[in-house]
Design an enzyme around this catalytic site. Structure first.
Site, PDB file in Angstrom:
ATOM      1  CB  CYS A  70      -0.915   0.025   1.417  1.00 37.35           C
ATOM      2  SG  CYS A  70       0.117  -0.329   2.410  1.00 37.35           S
ATOM      3  CE1 TYR A  71       2.866   4.288   5.135  1.00 41.52           C
ATOM      4  CE2 TYR A  71       3.194   2.675   5.669  1.00 41.52           C
ATOM      5  CZ  TYR A  71       3.214   3.507   5.481  1.00 41.52           C
ATOM      6  OH  TYR A  71       2.572   3.589   7.138  1.00 41.52           O
TER       7      TYR A  71
END
Length: 346
Positions: free
Chosen positions: A150-151
């Site tokens: 996600c990051y």
């Protein structure tokens, strides 16, 4: 498409089921859990009531799962997905694997082993990094897709136009990213308890977060050279969302118009990338529950830096939504299928 989800009881598994419930081409075959086999998924996640009546099974039935499925989503901790992928592809040569963990994200398996501290046991896999907007043609031909973190999704999408077009000094990249608490998973953890995170923001894993080498490897391939960058994640008191603010020094002579053109050239026709333009300030609330990534960028003339900002929902574009987008590409259907809905607001 006959779909099975291995590891369906985490937040990502639940989000896959939520989105797939309205996907017109999806038929759920099996959902698994090693900790709660025999339990109805709606008993664990009541919001799925009336959408699913299935009970969880376990991986003792992997041979049947692989034989009866067109695609398997894997939502297991790192070190476990590669064994499921290796066995499933041996059972069914036509099956597609989409891993939402880290096992298939790295081209350099030595880097994976260095950061994740487990041996990679499926090195000969035909795996493609599943950042759809950058690798669509390779994903279409893949057997296994390593769904990005996600990051990583937010940070790479923010920086890719600058790196690909060689507009910035690659030694000056800094990523400052903030995530909602769901990114820590559903397991009990003191650091994600309400009283620990409410009215507080904290940095963690400074200089050592496992998404760092993933960002570096993908951006390095775009740049054609190795990249080392600074990445600092922060935990913020909300359930969903990632805001990634990325800094880099512009090369001498690079204009604001060149920066604008780089973003429009790479993403202008991408449905799930919403360009807010120069001066735009993405907000996580505007992407909540959706597969959109909102991008804005700023030119700081005083310092000679460009500041690129991306906002996504960590459980959708940062996990389950992007995985479904990749599935659509794998099966040559419109990649918006099942994902073409507005964010939840407010």
């Amino acid at each position: 498409m006959k779909i099975s989800i291995v590891g369906a009881t985490g937040y990502t598994g639940a989000e896959l089921l939520r989105i797939l419930a309205s996907h017109p081409a999806a038929e759920i075959q099996y959902i698994t859990s090693e900790s709660q086999p025999g339990t109805a998924i709606a008993d664990i996640y009541p919001h799925l009531t009336r959408f699913y009546t299935q009970k969880l099974t376990n991986l003792a039935s992997l041979e049947k799962i692989a034989a009866d499925s067109d695609v398997i989503f894997i939502g297991l901790p790192h070190g476990h997905a590669m064994e499921v992928g290796r066995k499933a592809t041996a059972i069914n040569a036509n099956i597609k694997i989409i891993d939402l963990g880290a096992d298939y994200r790295f081209k350099n398996h030595d880097t994976y082993e260095q950061w994740y501290k487990v041996p990679h046991t499926h090195r000969n896999a035909n795996a493609v990094y599943g950042l759809t907007e950058l690798n669509r043609s390779q994903i279409r031909e893949a057997a296994i897709v390593g769904n990005p973190g996600c990051y990583t999704t937010a940070s790479i999408l923010a920086l890719a136009p600058l790196v690909k077009n060689k507009l910035v000094d690659l030694t000056t990249i800094i990523v400052d990213a903030k995530s909602g608490v769901s990114g820590a998973g559903r397991g009990l953890n003191l650091g994600s308890h309400f009283t620990e995170v409410f009215e507080s923001v904290k940095a963690y894993n400074v200089g050592g977060h496992r998404h760092t080498p993933e960002i570096e490897e993908v951006l390095g391939r775009l740049a054609g050279e190795d990249i080392i960058l600074s990445f600092t994640p922060h935990l913020i008191p909300m359930a969903r969302g990632i805001l990634s603010t990325c800094y880099a020094n512009l090369k001498a002579g690079v204009t604001a118009e060149q920066v604008d053109a780089a973003y429009v050239s790479l993403y202008g026709k991408e449905y799930f990338i919403r360009l807010l333009g120069r001066g735009g300030c993405p907000a996580t609330k505007n992407t909540r529950g959706s597969n959109f990534c909102d991008l804005g960028w700023h030119i700081d003339k005083r310092t000679g830096r460009v500041v690129a900002i991306a906002a996504i929902d960590n459980l959708v574009k940062g996990a389950a939504g992007q995985a479904i987008q990749n599935m659509n590409v794998l099966f040559n259907i419109d990649e918006r299928t099942g994902l073409d809905y507005a964010p939840v607001y407010p």
